[in-house]
Write a protein that holds these residues in place. Structure first.
Motif, short mmCIF file in Angstrom:
data_model
loop_
_atom_site.label_atom_id
_atom_site.label_comp_id
_atom_site.label_asym_id
_atom_site.label_seq_id
_atom_site.Cartn_x
_atom_site.Cartn_y
_atom_site.Cartn_z
N LEU A 1 0.72 -0.84 0.55
CA LEU A 1 -0.48 0.62 0.14
C LEU A 1 0.63 1.37 0.41
O LEU A 1 0.64 1.88 -0.60
N GLN A 2 2.04 1.53 0.35
CA GLN A 2 2.86 1.97 0.56
C GLN A 2 3.10 2.72 -0.04
O GLN A 2 3.32 4.23 -0.90
N LYS A 3 3.74 1.51 -1.12
CA LYS A 3 4.64 2.30 -2.74
C LYS A 3 3.08 2.11 -3.15
O LYS A 3 3.26 3.39 -4.54
N ARG A 4 2.08 1.59 -4.00
CA ARG A 4 0.98 2.23 -3.80
C ARG A 4 0.48 4.30 -4.49
O ARG A 4 0.73 4.67 -5.49
N VAL A 5 0.55 4.02 -2.97
CA VAL A 5 0.74 5.07 -2.10
C VAL A 5 2.04 6.34 -2.96
O VAL A 5 1.26 7.26 -3.89
N PHE A 6 2.59 6.13 -2.91
CA PHE A 6 4.40 6.79 -2.92
C PHE A 6 3.95 6.84 -4.40
O PHE A 6 4.34 8.02 -5.14
N TYR A 7 3.48 5.74 -5.48
CA TYR A 7 3.49 5.47 -6.71
C TYR A 7 2.98 6.41 -7.44
O TYR A 7 2.70 7.70 -8.70
N SER A 8 1.34 6.96 -6.78
CA SER A 8 0.84 7.52 -7.39
C SER A 8 1.22 8.87 -7.01
O SER A 8 1.04 10.25 -7.82
N VAL A 9 1.76 9.35 -5.89
CA VAL A 9 1.90 10.68 -5.62
C VAL A 9 3.13 11.91 -6.68
O VAL A 9 3.03 12.28 -6.82
N ALA A 10 4.19 10.50 -6.33
CA ALA A 10 4.88 10.91 -7.15
C ALA A 10 4.11 10.76 -9.59
O ALA A 10 4.96 12.22 -9.94
N ALA A 11 3.54 10.14 -9.45
CA ALA A 11 3.16 10.55 -10.72
C ALA A 11 2.19 11.29 -10.83
O ALA A 11 2.09 12.10 -11.90
N ALA A 12 1.65 11.72 -9.58
CA ALA A 12 0.88 12.79 -10.16
C ALA A 12 1.63 14.62 -9.65
O ALA A 12 0.68 15.16 -10.48
N LEU A 13 2.67 14.87 -9.02
CA LEU A 13 3.70 15.12 -9.35
C LEU A 13 4.07 15.78 -10.50
O LEU A 13 4.21 16.53 -10.79
N ALA A 14 4.78 14.18 -10.99
CA ALA A 14 5.17 14.62 -12.47
C ALA A 14 4.58 14.73 -13.61
O ALA A 14 4.86 15.31 -14.15
N PHE A 15 2.94 14.70 -13.43
CA PHE A 15 1.96 15.25 -14.54
C PHE A 15 2.30 16.49 -14.31
O PHE A 15 1.81 17.09 -15.14
N TRP A 16 2.01 16.86 -12.93
CA TRP A 16 2.33 18.18 -12.59
C TRP A 16 3.23 19.30 -13.52
O TRP A 16 2.95 20.29 -14.09
N LEU A 17 4.41 18.75 -12.81
CA LEU A 17 5.57 19.04 -13.91
C LEU A 17 5.56 19.31 -15.50
O LEU A 17 5.79 20.10 -15.58
#
Length: 394
Positions: free
Chosen positions: A40-56
């Motif tokens: 679950l931690q990895k999923r959350v981390f990947y989701s946040v990272a993906a969101a940040l990458a998309f935002w960037l």
């Protein structure tokens, strides 16, 4: 191998960071356990990272788009400024063209009036009419395609017509001079060729570019003017004035009995009888090439007129000119006498062409029309910028 080790090391670090975690929560004396798995931690981390990458990515895209739009706006503004500047230059250029065209038109009007006054309207043949119509058609086409150049095209057409009129006038004057020369019993083409034999000088091209040439109309005008100039100079050089006011001829040109031997002989001139001291006049303008004693002729003067023509005045009692002196028709050369091989006071007058004696009688019998044509040619020759007849060109 190295890449695999790198992947395994990164995976080990992530597994180390994201392990199962348990949280103890105590409420009202009860203890509860909250477990957050590593997955679950990895999923959350990947989701946040993906969101940040998309935002960037979206932010960078917007920045790039904004910069591109700003650049296009600047380029468009520069183009607009350039167009405005070009329009201003074009407007200024149009005004300058109109000013130049107006000035050229005014000058051409003056030239047309002068030509009409002094040259006249030459007769126009059908071929010339057709050529003029083609010229007018070309002017209309240019004016329709480039309205700004309409005035210049019209002026160019007028200049070409002007050159054609001058060509016709030059040809007419050339024919008049040629006809006058023929009435003296001479060949105008042969004499005109003699006038162009002594020419030279360094080559100074008129155009800088080798492929540039005169307009065909101007080239024809140039040829016509050169031939007119050569024939008029030839006509001027022909001796047509009487060398003495006395009209009594005692011996003509041709066969006669020699006054000393009584045998047949060739007389190379005409003898004029008169009193001693009678003024002897130049039959045409030219340069004195001999002034002094000459065997058989006594005191004699020779004048070279150019184009191979020379006159000789012999048996003089006095010589009033010097060798090398340039004289005009009618100038007194000396006085009648009886020096040399002579039986009495008289003038022996000769005309020679290329060193050969010819009959002077046609020159003395020139009619009024011929003399009028020659007088006009002499006046034109005195215009500024024209060299004297008989002068060589270097």
């Amino acid at each position: 191998m190295h890449r695999n080790n790198t992947k395994q090391g990164l995976k080990a670090r992530l597994d180390h960071m994201f392990t199962d975690r348990e949280f103890f929560m105590r409420s009202h004396g009860q203890v509860r356990f909250l477990t957050i798995s590593a997955t679950l931690q990895k999923r959350v981390f990947y989701s946040v990272a993906a969101a940040l990458a998309f935002w960037l990515i979206v932010t960078l895209a917007m920045m790039v788009n904004q910069l591109t739009v700003s650049g296009e706006r600047m380029a468009l503004a520069q183009k607009e400024a350039a167009v405005n500047s070009t329009e201003n230059r074009v407007a200024t250029y149009k005004q300058s063209i109109e000013g130049v065209a107006a000035e050229l038109k005014q000058r051409q009007d003056v030239l047309d009036q002068m030509t009409e006054q002094f040259v006249g309207e030459p007769p126009t043949a059908s071929k010339q009419n057709q050529s003029d119509e083609e010229l007018s058609e070309n002017t209309r086409k240019i004016s329709a395609a480039f309205p700004e150049a309409a005035h210049l095209a019209q002026i160019e057409a007028r200049q070409i017509l002007f050159a054609r009129r001058l060509t016709s006038a030059a040809i007419q004057r050339t024919e008049q001079a040629a006809e006058a020369i023929r009435k003296f019993g001479l060949n105008p083409d042969r004499l005109a060729k003699n006038s162009t034999d002594a020419m030279g000088g360094p080559l100074i091209p008129f155009f800088r570019e080798k492929d540039q040439h005169l307009h065909p109309t101007l080239e024809r005008l140039n040829v016509a003017l050169q031939r007119m100039d050569a024939l008029e100079r030839t006509l001027i050089a022909i001796p047509s004035g009487k060398p003495s006011s006395t009209g009594m001829i005692t011996s003509s040109y041709g066969y006669r009995r020699d006054p000393f031997t009584g045998g047949g002989a060739m007389h190379s001139g005409i003898d004029f009888k008169g009193p001693k001291g009678q003024p002897i006049l130049a039959a045409a303008g030219g340069r004195v090439t001999h002034a002094g004693w000459k065997s058989g002729y006594g005191k004699a003067v020779e004048i070279t007129h150019g184009n191979g023509l020379m006159t000789r005045y012999a048996h003089l009692s006095r010589i009033d000119v010097a060798a090398g002196q340039r004289i005009e028709q009618g100038i007194q050369l000396g006085a009648m006498g009886s020096t040399g091989r002579s039986t009495g006071t008289h003038l022996h007058f000769e005309v020679r062409l290329n060193g050969r004696a010819i009959n002077p009688q046609p020159f003395l019998e020139a009619n009024t029309d011929v003399l009028k044509v020659k007088a006009i040619a002499r006046q034109r020759a005195k215009a500024p910028g024209r060299t004297q007849p008989g002068a060589s060109r270097g």
